[in-house]
Design a protein around this motif. Structure first.
Motif, PDB file in Angstrom:
ATOM      1  N   ALA A   1      -7.013   4.249   9.332  1.00 36.33           N
ATOM      2  CA  ALA A   1      -6.439   4.437   8.000  1.00 36.33           C
ATOM      3  C   ALA A   1      -5.592   3.231   7.600  1.00 36.33           C
ATOM      4  CB  ALA A   1      -5.594   5.711   7.976  1.00 36.33           C
ATOM      5  N   LEU A   2      -4.800   2.716   8.521  1.00 36.74           N
ATOM      6  CA  LEU A   2      -3.963   1.555   8.204  1.00 36.74           C
ATOM      7  C   LEU A   2      -4.811   0.305   7.979  1.00 36.74           C
ATOM      8  CD1 LEU A   2      -0.961   2.086  10.642  1.00 36.74           C
ATOM      9  CD2 LEU A   2      -0.966   2.303   8.148  1.00 36.74           C
ATOM     10  N   ILE A   3      -5.879   0.165   8.736  1.00 37.50           N
ATOM     11  CA  ILE A   3      -6.779  -0.970   8.521  1.00 37.50           C
ATOM     12  C   ILE A   3      -7.479  -0.832   7.176  1.00 37.50           C
ATOM     13  CG2 ILE A   3      -8.925  -2.035   9.361  1.00 37.50           C
ATOM     14  CD1 ILE A   3      -7.836  -1.502  12.211  1.00 37.50           C
ATOM     15  N   GLY A   4      -7.812   0.396   6.796  1.00 32.98           N
ATOM     16  CA  GLY A   4      -8.370   0.623   5.461  1.00 32.98           C
ATOM     17  C   GLY A   4      -7.422   0.167   4.369  1.00 32.98           C
ATOM     18  N   ASP A   5      -6.119   0.356   4.589  1.00 35.36           N
ATOM     19  CA  ASP A   5      -5.128  -0.095   3.608  1.00 35.36           C
ATOM     20  C   ASP A   5      -5.051  -1.614   3.514  1.00 35.36           C
ATOM     21  OD1 ASP A   5      -4.426   2.478   2.884  1.00 35.36           O
ATOM     22  OD2 ASP A   5      -2.787   2.614   4.332  1.00 35.36           O
ATOM     23  N   LEU A   6      -5.590  -2.300   4.508  1.00 34.17           N
ATOM     24  CA  LEU A   6      -5.670  -3.765   4.464  1.00 34.17           C
ATOM     25  C   LEU A   6      -6.922  -4.243   3.747  1.00 34.17           C
ATOM     26  CD1 LEU A   6      -4.647  -4.610   8.161  1.00 34.17           C
ATOM     27  CD2 LEU A   6      -3.181  -4.676   6.128  1.00 34.17           C
ATOM     28  N   GLY A   7      -7.810  -3.299   3.393  1.00 30.75           N
ATOM     29  CA  GLY A   7      -9.056  -3.651   2.727  1.00 30.75           C
ATOM     30  C   GLY A   7     -10.212  -3.868   3.668  1.00 30.75           C
ATOM     31  N   ALA A   8     -10.065  -3.416   4.922  1.00 29.95           N
ATOM     32  CA  ALA A   8     -11.098  -3.659   5.933  1.00 29.95           C
ATOM     33  C   ALA A   8     -11.714  -2.351   6.419  1.00 29.95           C
ATOM     34  CB  ALA A   8     -10.507  -4.423   7.111  1.00 29.95           C
ATOM     35  N   ARG A   9     -12.782  -2.491   7.202  1.00 26.03           N
ATOM     36  CA  ARG A   9     -13.452  -1.361   7.848  1.00 26.03           C
ATOM     37  C   ARG A   9     -13.236  -1.447   9.344  1.00 26.03           C
ATOM     38  NH1 ARG A   9     -19.299  -2.943   5.772  1.00 26.03           N
ATOM     39  NH2 ARG A   9     -18.344  -5.013   5.879  1.00 26.03           N
TER      40      ARG A   9
ATOM     41  N   ALA B   1       0.814  -1.217   0.000  1.00 25.97           N
ATOM     42  CA  ALA B   1       0.000   0.000   0.000  1.00 25.97           C
ATOM     43  C   ALA B   1       0.850   1.271   0.000  1.00 25.97           C
ATOM     44  CB  ALA B   1      -0.922   0.003   1.217  1.00 25.97           C
ATOM     45  N   GLY B   2       2.180   1.110  -0.024  1.00 26.29           N
ATOM     46  CA  GLY B   2       3.065   2.258  -0.154  1.00 26.29           C
ATOM     47  C   GLY B   2       3.752   2.710   1.117  1.00 26.29           C
ATOM     48  N   HIS B   3       3.585   1.966   2.199  1.00 23.68           N
ATOM     49  CA  HIS B   3       4.224   2.341   3.463  1.00 23.68           C
ATOM     50  C   HIS B   3       5.633   1.748   3.541  1.00 23.68           C
ATOM     51  CE1 HIS B   3       0.457   3.938   4.983  1.00 23.68           C
ATOM     52  NE2 HIS B   3      -0.147   2.820   4.605  1.00 23.68           N
TER      53      HIS B   3
ATOM     54  N   TRP C   1      -5.176 -11.016   5.458  1.00 22.25           N
ATOM     55  CA  TRP C   1      -4.790  -9.728   4.851  1.00 22.25           C
ATOM     56  C   TRP C   1      -3.832  -9.883   3.685  1.00 22.25           C
ATOM     57  CZ3 TRP C   1      -8.454  -7.336   6.926  1.00 22.25           C
ATOM     58  CH2 TRP C   1      -8.785  -7.497   8.260  1.00 22.25           C
ATOM     59  N   PRO C   2      -3.992  -8.986   2.688  1.00 24.89           N
ATOM     60  CA  PRO C   2      -5.057  -7.982   2.554  1.00 24.89           C
ATOM     61  C   PRO C   2      -6.352  -8.617   2.068  1.00 24.89           C
ATOM     62  CG  PRO C   2      -3.672  -7.914   0.621  1.00 24.89           C
ATOM     63  CD  PRO C   2      -3.046  -8.934   1.551  1.00 24.89           C
ATOM     64  N   PHE C   3      -7.482  -7.995   2.403  1.00 21.24           N
ATOM     65  CA  PHE C   3      -8.766  -8.443   1.882  1.00 21.24           C
ATOM     66  C   PHE C   3      -8.945  -7.850   0.496  1.00 21.24           C
ATOM     67  CE2 PHE C   3     -13.297  -7.750   1.113  1.00 21.24           C
ATOM     68  CZ  PHE C   3     -13.765  -9.051   1.241  1.00 21.24           C
ATOM     69  N   THR C   4      -9.275  -8.685  -0.473  1.00 20.99           N
ATOM     70  CA  THR C   4      -9.360  -8.222  -1.857  1.00 20.99           C
ATOM     71  C   THR C   4     -10.729  -8.472  -2.484  1.00 20.99           C
ATOM     72  OG1 THR C   4      -8.432 -10.334  -2.612  1.00 20.99           O
ATOM     73  CG2 THR C   4      -6.890  -8.523  -2.261  1.00 20.99           C
ATOM     74  N   GLY C   5     -11.718  -8.799  -1.654  1.00 18.24           N
ATOM     75  CA  GLY C   5     -13.051  -9.064  -2.182  1.00 18.24           C
ATOM     76  C   GLY C   5     -13.858  -7.794  -2.376  1.00 18.24           C
ATOM     77  N   GLU C   6     -15.173  -7.967  -2.500  1.00 21.99           N
ATOM     78  CA  GLU C   6     -16.065  -6.835  -2.694  1.00 21.99           C
ATOM     79  C   GLU C   6     -16.101  -5.960  -1.439  1.00 21.99           C
ATOM     80  OE1 GLU C   6     -17.659  -5.999  -5.467  1.00 21.99           O
ATOM     81  OE2 GLU C   6     -16.769  -7.720  -6.512  1.00 21.99           O
ATOM     82  N   GLU C   7     -16.217  -4.641  -1.644  1.00 19.16           N
ATOM     83  CA  GLU C   7     -16.168  -3.702  -0.533  1.00 19.16           C
ATOM     84  C   GLU C   7     -17.242  -4.001   0.517  1.00 19.16           C
ATOM     85  OE1 GLU C   7     -16.406   1.132   0.321  1.00 19.16           O
ATOM     86  OE2 GLU C   7     -16.283   0.360  -1.726  1.00 19.16           O
ATOM     87  N   GLY C   8     -18.433  -4.356   0.070  1.00 22.95           N
ATOM     88  CA  GLY C   8     -19.514  -4.630   1.002  1.00 22.95           C
ATOM     89  C   GLY C   8     -19.293  -5.870   1.841  1.00 22.95           C
ATOM     90  N   ASP C   9     -18.358  -6.729   1.425  1.00 24.10           N
ATOM     91  CA  ASP C   9     -18.058  -7.954   2.160  1.00 24.10           C
ATOM     92  C   ASP C   9     -16.799  -7.829   3.014  1.00 24.10           C
ATOM     93  OD1 ASP C   9     -20.227  -9.269   0.987  1.00 24.10           O
ATOM     94  OD2 ASP C   9     -19.029  -9.861  -0.758  1.00 24.10           O
ATOM     95  N   SER C  10     -16.206  -6.645   3.056  1.00 22.14           N
ATOM     96  CA  SER C  10     -14.934  -6.486   3.757  1.00 22.14           C
ATOM     97  C   SER C  10     -15.085  -6.698   5.257  1.00 22.14           C
ATOM     98  CB  SER C  10     -14.361  -5.092   3.488  1.00 22.14           C
ATOM     99  OG  SER C  10     -15.223  -4.090   3.986  1.00 22.14           O
ATOM    100  N   PRO C  11     -14.052  -7.251   5.900  1.00 17.32           N
ATOM    101  CA  PRO C  11     -14.123  -7.506   7.339  1.00 17.32           C
ATOM    102  C   PRO C  11     -14.277  -6.207   8.128  1.00 17.32           C
ATOM    103  CG  PRO C  11     -12.242  -8.629   6.338  1.00 17.32           C
ATOM    104  CD  PRO C  11     -12.777  -7.698   5.310  1.00 17.32           C
ATOM    105  N   VAL C  12     -14.919  -6.318   9.274  1.00 20.17           N
ATOM    106  CA  VAL C  12     -15.021  -5.198  10.218  1.00 20.17           C
ATOM    107  C   VAL C  12     -14.065  -5.480  11.368  1.00 20.17           C
ATOM    108  CG1 VAL C  12     -16.503  -3.948  11.824  1.00 20.17           C
ATOM    109  CG2 VAL C  12     -17.398  -4.662   9.595  1.00 20.17           C
ATOM    110  N   VAL C  13     -13.112  -4.590  11.553  1.00 15.76           N
ATOM    111  CA  VAL C  13     -12.130  -4.741  12.627  1.00 15.76           C
ATOM    112  C   VAL C  13     -12.551  -3.851  13.788  1.00 15.76           C
ATOM    113  CG1 VAL C  13      -9.723  -4.443  13.302  1.00 15.76           C
ATOM    114  CG2 VAL C  13     -10.286  -5.276  11.005  1.00 15.76           C
ATOM    115  N   ALA C  14     -12.858  -4.474  14.920  1.00 16.85           N
ATOM    116  CA  ALA C  14     -13.208  -3.716  16.126  1.00 16.85           C
ATOM    117  C   ALA C  14     -11.941  -3.125  16.716  1.00 16.85           C
ATOM    118  CB  ALA C  14     -13.889  -4.624  17.132  1.00 16.85           C
TER     119      ALA C  14
END
Length: 220
Positions: A163-171, A22-24, A136-149
């Protein structure tokens, strides 16, 4: 962002690979310099192994990916008690559970609160302990992305973590302050117990529409 990884195992390597993609840039360390060098090699050109005492100075955010039984020693190794992490976002991924039984190992409090106690002045956020590195990373559909508490007491650290979790493809879902970390860690033990019982934890909690839940609460 310069991400410091405290840990050299599978979770640290997988997170490092995903964030590097993701560029980090990544710096990482552990108790064994040889393992740190090998882990950096697995992550790739964006990763550099460093001596433990240099990790905090070279990172904008530090991610703790250490087994529970080595947590305190590792934090002391990078200067936590001396304030080396003061003012920094520190993401604690520790899973302090007995993997055979799912029992939470700290008698009181949580691993994340222990991190905050040892790492003087750090802005600790609990996150990513419920997911195996292979997630990780999650690469599926956005609506199916994992939710990280996640939970923590500093708004800036929570934002950086999200922001970093977003870079993994999650919410993310913010549970509250760091006092919520014990409940979050208990959830990992619950997952282990469900798996041990032969079931998929995905089906062990109700599928709830948050909008309907909020509406129901408002009606009470």
């Amino acid at each position: 962002m310069r991400i410091g990884l405290l840990g050299t195992g599978n979770l640290a390597v997988t997170l490092g690979q995903a964030w590097a993609a993701a560029g980090h840039s990544i710096v990482l360390t552990g108790r064994d310099p040889g393992r740190a060098k090998a882990a950096a090699g697995q992550i790739g050109a964006a990763a550099t192994p460093v001596d433990p005492g240099r990790l905090a100075d070279q990172a904008d955010v530090v991610v703790v990916a250490i087994a529970w039984n080595g947590l305190e020693e590792a934090l002391r190794l990078i200067g936590g008690p001396e304030g080396a992490l003061s003012g920094k976002a520190v993401i604690d991924c520790t899973n302090p559970v007995d993997y055979a039984t799912g029992r939470l190992l700290p008698e009181t409090g949580s691993a994340a609160e222990l991190v905050a106690e040892i790492a003087a002045g750090a802005h600790v956020v609990k996150a990513l302990h419920l997911f195996a590195g292979a997630s990780w990373p999650f690469t599926g559909e956005e609506g199916d992305s994992p939710v990280v508490a996640i939970c923590g007491d500093d708004a800036g650290a929570l934002d950086r973590t999200a922001a970093l979790i977003g870079d993994l493809g999650a919410r993310t879902a913010v549970l509250g302050g760091l006092a919520a970390a014990r409940q979050a860690e208990e959830a990992a033990g619950f997952v282990i117990r469900v798996v041990a019982a032969g079931a998929n934890p995905r089906f062990a909690v109700p599928d709830v529409d948050p909008a309907l839940l909020r509406a129901g609460a408002a009606d009470q």
